[in-house]
Design a protein around this motif. Structure first.
Motif, PDB file in Angstrom:
ATOM      1  N   TYR A  90     -38.976 -27.802 -47.445  1.00  0.00           N
ATOM      2  CA  TYR A  90     -40.395 -27.679 -47.772  1.00  0.00           C
ATOM      3  C   TYR A  90     -41.178 -27.012 -46.649  1.00  0.00           C
ATOM      4  N   GLN A  91     -40.944 -27.451 -45.428  1.00  0.00           N
ATOM      5  CA  GLN A  91     -41.733 -26.927 -44.306  1.00  0.00           C
ATOM      6  C   GLN A  91     -41.472 -25.449 -44.055  1.00  0.00           C
ATOM      7  N   SER A  92     -40.281 -24.970 -44.379  1.00  0.00           N
ATOM      8  CA  SER A  92     -39.947 -23.558 -44.165  1.00  0.00           C
ATOM      9  C   SER A  92     -40.503 -22.654 -45.257  1.00  0.00           C
ATOM     10  N   GLY A  93     -40.970 -23.246 -46.345  1.00  0.00           N
ATOM     11  CA  GLY A  93     -41.449 -22.452 -47.469  1.00  0.00           C
ATOM     12  C   GLY A  93     -40.352 -22.065 -48.444  1.00  0.00           C
ATOM     13  N   ALA A  94     -39.106 -22.492 -48.176  1.00  0.00           N
ATOM     14  CA  ALA A  94     -38.000 -22.116 -49.049  1.00  0.00           C
ATOM     15  C   ALA A  94     -38.186 -22.659 -50.458  1.00  0.00           C
ATOM     16  N   VAL A  95     -38.714 -23.875 -50.574  1.00  0.00           N
ATOM     17  CA  VAL A  95     -38.871 -24.472 -51.897  1.00  0.00           C
ATOM     18  C   VAL A  95     -39.877 -23.695 -52.741  1.00  0.00           C
ATOM     19  N   LYS A  96     -40.898 -23.149 -52.125  1.00  0.00           N
ATOM     20  CA  LYS A  96     -41.876 -22.353 -52.863  1.00  0.00           C
ATOM     21  C   LYS A  96     -41.209 -21.139 -53.510  1.00  0.00           C
ATOM     22  N   THR A  97     -40.339 -20.490 -52.734  1.00  0.00           N
ATOM     23  CA  THR A  97     -39.611 -19.329 -53.267  1.00  0.00           C
ATOM     24  C   THR A  97     -38.683 -19.738 -54.404  1.00  0.00           C
ATOM     25  N   MET A  98     -37.973 -20.850 -54.223  1.00  0.00           N
ATOM     26  CA  MET A  98     -37.064 -21.337 -55.261  1.00  0.00           C
ATOM     27  C   MET A  98     -37.803 -21.628 -56.563  1.00  0.00           C
ATOM     28  N   LEU A  99     -38.907 -22.360 -56.457  1.00  0.00           N
ATOM     29  CA  LEU A  99     -39.647 -22.754 -57.647  1.00  0.00           C
ATOM     30  C   LEU A  99     -40.258 -21.559 -58.361  1.00  0.00           C
ATOM     31  N   GLN A 100     -40.807 -20.643 -57.591  1.00  0.00           N
ATOM     32  CA  GLN A 100     -41.411 -19.464 -58.196  1.00  0.00           C
ATOM     33  C   GLN A 100     -40.366 -18.632 -58.925  1.00  0.00           C
ATOM     34  N   ARG A 101     -39.194 -18.507 -58.312  1.00  0.00           N
ATOM     35  CA  ARG A 101     -38.120 -17.729 -58.921  1.00  0.00           C
ATOM     36  C   ARG A 101     -37.669 -18.331 -60.246  1.00  0.00           C
ATOM     37  N   ARG A 102     -37.561 -19.652 -60.292  1.00  0.00           N
ATOM     38  CA  ARG A 102     -36.988 -20.296 -61.472  1.00  0.00           C
ATOM     39  C   ARG A 102     -38.013 -20.626 -62.555  1.00  0.00           C
ATOM     40  N   PHE A 103     -39.272 -20.911 -62.160  1.00  0.00           N
ATOM     41  CA  PHE A 103     -40.238 -21.421 -63.129  1.00  0.00           C
ATOM     42  C   PHE A 103     -41.572 -20.683 -63.139  1.00  0.00           C
ATOM     43  N   GLY A 104     -41.690 -19.626 -62.337  1.00  0.00           N
ATOM     44  CA  GLY A 104     -42.958 -18.922 -62.245  1.00  0.00           C
ATOM     45  C   GLY A 104     -43.455 -18.409 -63.584  1.00  0.00           C
ATOM     46  N   ALA A 105     -42.536 -18.029 -64.466  1.00  0.00           N
ATOM     47  CA  ALA A 105     -42.928 -17.461 -65.756  1.00  0.00           C
ATOM     48  C   ALA A 105     -43.362 -18.521 -66.762  1.00  0.00           C
ATOM     49  N   SER A 106     -43.164 -19.798 -66.448  1.00  0.00           N
ATOM     50  CA  SER A 106     -43.465 -20.858 -67.417  1.00  0.00           C
ATOM     51  C   SER A 106     -44.940 -21.228 -67.463  1.00  0.00           C
ATOM     52  N   GLY A 107     -45.698 -20.880 -66.401  1.00  0.00           N
ATOM     53  CA  GLY A 107     -47.103 -21.261 -66.339  1.00  0.00           C
ATOM     54  C   GLY A 107     -47.328 -22.689 -65.904  1.00  0.00           C
ATOM     55  N   LEU A 108     -46.271 -23.387 -65.526  1.00  0.00           N
ATOM     56  CA  LEU A 108     -46.386 -24.773 -65.095  1.00  0.00           C
ATOM     57  C   LEU A 108     -47.017 -24.850 -63.706  1.00  0.00           C
ATOM     58  N   ASP A 109     -47.879 -25.845 -63.500  1.00  0.00           N
ATOM     59  CA  ASP A 109     -48.484 -26.080 -62.192  1.00  0.00           C
ATOM     60  C   ASP A 109     -47.448 -26.777 -61.317  1.00  0.00           C
ATOM     61  N   LEU A 110     -46.827 -26.036 -60.411  1.00  0.00           N
ATOM     62  CA  LEU A 110     -45.698 -26.537 -59.645  1.00  0.00           C
ATOM     63  C   LEU A 110     -46.150 -27.268 -58.385  1.00  0.00           C
ATOM     64  N   THR A 111     -45.434 -28.324 -58.035  1.00  0.00           N
ATOM     65  CA  THR A 111     -45.706 -29.096 -56.823  1.00  0.00           C
ATOM     66  C   THR A 111     -44.977 -28.464 -55.647  1.00  0.00           C
ATOM     67  N   ARG A 112     -45.722 -28.219 -54.568  1.00  0.00           N
ATOM     68  CA  ARG A 112     -45.100 -27.557 -53.410  1.00  0.00           C
ATOM     69  C   ARG A 112     -45.252 -28.350 -52.111  1.00  0.00           C
ATOM     70  N   PHE A 113     -45.760 -29.568 -52.168  1.00  0.00           N
ATOM     71  CA  PHE A 113     -45.896 -30.385 -50.968  1.00  0.00           C
ATOM     72  C   PHE A 113     -44.663 -31.267 -50.794  1.00  0.00           C
ATOM     73  N   VAL A 114     -44.422 -31.702 -49.560  1.00  0.00           N
ATOM     74  CA  VAL A 114     -43.259 -32.535 -49.272  1.00  0.00           C
ATOM     75  C   VAL A 114     -43.440 -33.896 -49.946  1.00  0.00           C
ATOM     76  N   PRO A 115     -42.516 -34.308 -50.797  1.00  0.00           N
ATOM     77  CA  PRO A 115     -42.656 -35.620 -51.440  1.00  0.00           C
ATOM     78  C   PRO A 115     -42.518 -36.753 -50.427  1.00  0.00           C
ATOM     79  N   GLN A 116     -43.067 -37.896 -50.762  1.00  0.00           N
ATOM     80  CA  GLN A 116     -42.876 -39.096 -49.933  1.00  0.00           C
ATOM     81  C   GLN A 116     -41.507 -39.666 -50.258  1.00  0.00           C
ATOM     82  N   PHE A 117     -40.649 -39.766 -49.234  1.00  0.00           N
ATOM     83  CA  PHE A 117     -39.286 -40.215 -49.462  1.00  0.00           C
ATOM     84  C   PHE A 117     -39.229 -41.714 -49.724  1.00  0.00           C
ATOM     85  N   GLU A 118     -38.164 -42.119 -50.421  1.00  0.00           N
ATOM     86  CA  GLU A 118     -37.968 -43.509 -50.776  1.00  0.00           C
ATOM     87  C   GLU A 118     -37.496 -44.351 -49.583  1.00  0.00           C
TER      88      GLU A 118
END
Length: 276
Positions: A245-273
């Motif tokens: 998350y901190q490197s921005g890699a997840v943003k690239t992954m999500l945009q690549r896979r779901f950018g065309a869906s129009g879904l509001d994607l979460t890009r912040f680091v989740p709170q771990f269990e």
């Protein structure tokens, strides 16, 4: 990206000390050890979920969860390979040693935490509803009362509607969400409800056929499942996910896979269990 090949040194010393004391290595199962001891990680992923985990014509796998698995393996300095799983087969893949990790839209829940150790979550999805394009009778979860709703085997998504909310949907069983979507396509069910990333993959693939309502009503905290008790492996995976998350890699992954869906994607680091 940093690579962390912590498969020897302090871990080996901990194992030797534990063995000398007649105990299992700290944070591991006595029979299997930690995933950190592996040179290669075998990861169980879905094979029929576009955007998340999909088996290709060449026999490989692609999707966001495959991307996450590759990032984790690279961070840990491991090779990685993949096997397919269904929702109902996820725990068995870890128990019988077929897989070292499961990254397969596996929502973290108290009963499941009694069977596996969860790192993450690596993504916090929101449960939403997929309908056929042009549907106007279903606008939110309350409209599912009396409607035919697909129930994928091994998933807990429908229980959040029928049991937790008391909405009397008519459940139609299917083995996988891929089958659920085909039932929806044929009109044999009126809706499919689960985590929005799962739905977004199908909506992006068949934009002329399906629509996501964008009416979320609960959260799906997707975790990386390890064999029960592998605390050391869990903690290292949490470090990998933080870096992702901190490197921005997840943003690239999500945009690549779901950018065309129009879904509001979460890009912040989740709170771990927490791994304990």
């Amino acid at each position: 990206m940093r690579r962390r090949g912590r498969t020897s040194g302090s871990l080996a010393l901990r194992g030797m000390v534990a063995a000398a004391l007649g105990a299992a290595p700290v944070g591991c199962d006595a029979a299997t050890g930690s995933i950190l001891d592996r040179d290669e990680l075998v990861v169980a992923v879905k094979a029929d979920q576009p955007g998340l985990g999909l088996k290709t014509g060449s026999g490989g796998f692609e999707g966001f969860e495959v991307d996450v698995a590759r990032y984790i393996a690279d961070y840990l300095g491991k090779r990685v390979s993949f096997v397919a799983t269904t929702s109902e087969g996820r725990e068995d893949k870890l128990r019988d040693g077929t897989a070292d990790l499961v990254i397969a839209t596996y929502s973290i829940s108290p009963p499941r935490k009694e069977q596996v150790t969860f790192a993450g979550p690596y993504y916090v999805a929101r449960q939403d509803i997929l309908v056929r394009r042009g549907t106007t009778a279903i606008r939110d979860v309350r409209d599912l009362a009396g409607r035919r709703l697909c129930q994928a085997s091994g998933s807990i998504s429908t229980s959040r509607i029928v049991e937790a909310r008391g909405i009397a949907a008519v459940l139609v069983p299917a083995k996988t969400y891929g089958e659920c979507v085909e039932l929806l396509r044929r009109g044999e069910v009126e809706a499919v409800s689960t985590g929005d990333l799962i739905l977004a993959g199908y909506a992006a693939r068949d934009r002329d056929a399906f629509t996501i309502l964008n009416a979320p009503f609960t959260e799906e905290r997707y975790g990386v499942a390890l064999p029960l008790g592998d605390v050391a492996g869990c903690e290292e995976i949490n470090r990998a996910l933080t870096a992702m998350y901190q490197s921005g890699a997840v943003k690239t992954m999500l945009q690549r896979r779901f950018g065309a869906s129009g879904l509001d994607l979460t890009r912040f680091v989740p709170q771990f269990e927490g791994c304990e």
